[in-house]
Enzyme design. Structure first.
Site, PDB file in Angstrom:
ATOM      1  N   SER A  59       0.905  -1.141  -0.001  1.00  0.00           N
ATOM      2  CA  SER A  59      -0.018  -0.263   0.042  1.00  0.00           C
ATOM      3  C   SER A  59       0.910   1.271   0.255  1.00  0.00           C
ATOM      4  O   SER A  59       2.142   1.131   0.297  1.00  0.00           O
ATOM      5  CB  SER A  59      -0.965   0.198   1.164  1.00  0.00           C
ATOM      6  OG  SER A  59      -1.422   1.396   1.543  1.00  0.00           O
ATOM      7  N   TYR A  74      -2.217  -0.842  10.171  1.00  0.00           N
ATOM      8  CA  TYR A  74      -2.234  -1.237   8.463  1.00  0.00           C
ATOM      9  C   TYR A  74      -1.133  -0.680   8.059  1.00  0.00           C
ATOM     10  O   TYR A  74      -0.497  -1.426   7.391  1.00  0.00           O
ATOM     11  CB  TYR A  74      -3.250  -0.325   8.046  1.00  0.00           C
ATOM     12  CG  TYR A  74      -3.443  -0.385   6.414  1.00  0.00           C
ATOM     13  CD1 TYR A  74      -4.197  -1.522   6.200  1.00  0.00           C
ATOM     14  CD2 TYR A  74      -2.933   0.450   5.518  1.00  0.00           C
ATOM     15  CE1 TYR A  74      -4.381  -1.887   4.791  1.00  0.00           C
ATOM     16  CE2 TYR A  74      -3.193   0.110   4.424  1.00  0.00           C
ATOM     17  CZ  TYR A  74      -3.845  -0.862   3.975  1.00  0.00           C
ATOM     18  OH  TYR A  74      -3.912  -1.017   2.601  1.00  0.00           O
TER      19      TYR A  74
END
Length: 255
Positions: free
Chosen positions: A147, A160
């Protein structure tokens, strides 16, 4: 999106988290260029539906239910995939999740859940598929889905971002270790992509405005705009690329 310059006929790809969202788009992209696809999902019915859509592209597809945080389940999944198609050539290591909270509100259980899925899960699947690829002796391609949060900090995403930074580093380590086996390992690092899941979450106008303001292109990404780079990295067109992390972020990290 036209992938006609890429041909993956005769190859078999595993796509974890392949029943919906970005993973579904990647699976369809691979099927479009001729790869047989193994859809890995916790929900077997969703997996079968995605596999049926892949088969409509003229390839073979198979759905397997698997908890990627469980090493025994992962080993069984990889064995079933290899038995079904005879070999595994491509892994799209995509399964992931998120719990969005400010640091002070993150529970131990929140941290463990995100770490187990996004980091341990990628590790377990990567390890078992690598064993299979080495045993086959024909090389292979691994694409880990990280990401933009693996490259920059994003508020309220402690767990995350930690996992996606870990995926980026694992990608580099695996690339160095596996190059002698002709297994090439790369990652894609998307920013915010329009999916059925994010469309609901991004009804918050302030949140959407912040994201668009951070993105030089001024829009969210589309699923096929992640699928394209993944298909490329899985193909022979990317045979001189390993250990890279391709940012698919609308220019976000160029600032």
């Amino acid at each position: 999106m036209d992938f006609s310059h890429i041909n993956l006929k005769g190859k078999t790809a595993i796509v974890t988290g392949g029943s919906k969202g970005i993973g579904y788009g990647m699976a369809l992209g691979l099927a479009t260029v001729g790869a047989n696809v193994v859809i890995v999902s916790r929900n077997i019915e969703e997996g079968r539906a995605a596999a049926k859509d892949c088969e409509a592209k003229g390839v073979k597809a198979h759905a397997i239910s698997c908890d990627v945080t469980n090493s025994a389940a992962v080993a069984s999944m990889v064995a079933e995939a290899a038995k079904t198609f005879g070999q595994i050539d491509i892994l799209i290591n995509n399964a992931g999740m998120n719990i969005r909270k400010p640091l002070v509100d993150v529970l131990d259980s929140d941290w463990d859940t995100v770490i187990n899925t996004n980091l341990k899960g990628v590790f377990l699947v990567g390890r078992e598929v690598t064993k299979q690829m080495i045993a086959q002796g024909k090389g292979g391609k691994i694409v880990n889905v990280a990401s933009v949060g693996g490259a920059i900090g994003i508020p309220n995403l402690t767990s995350y971002c930690a996992t996606k930074g870990g995926v980026v580093q694992m990608t580099k380590v695996w690339a160095l270790e596996l190059v002698e086996h002709k297994i090439f390992v790369n990652a894609v690092c998307p920013a915010y992509i329009k999916t059925p899941m994010t469309e609901g979450w991004l009804t918050d106008k302030a949140r959407l405005d912040w994201i668009l303001g951070m993105t030089p292109m001024g829009r969210l990404g589309e699923i096929q705009e992640v699928a394209g780079p993944v298909v490329f990295l899985a193909s022979e067109w990317a045979n001189y690329i390993t250990g890279t992390c391709l940012l698919v972020d609308g220019g976000w990290t160029a600032r």
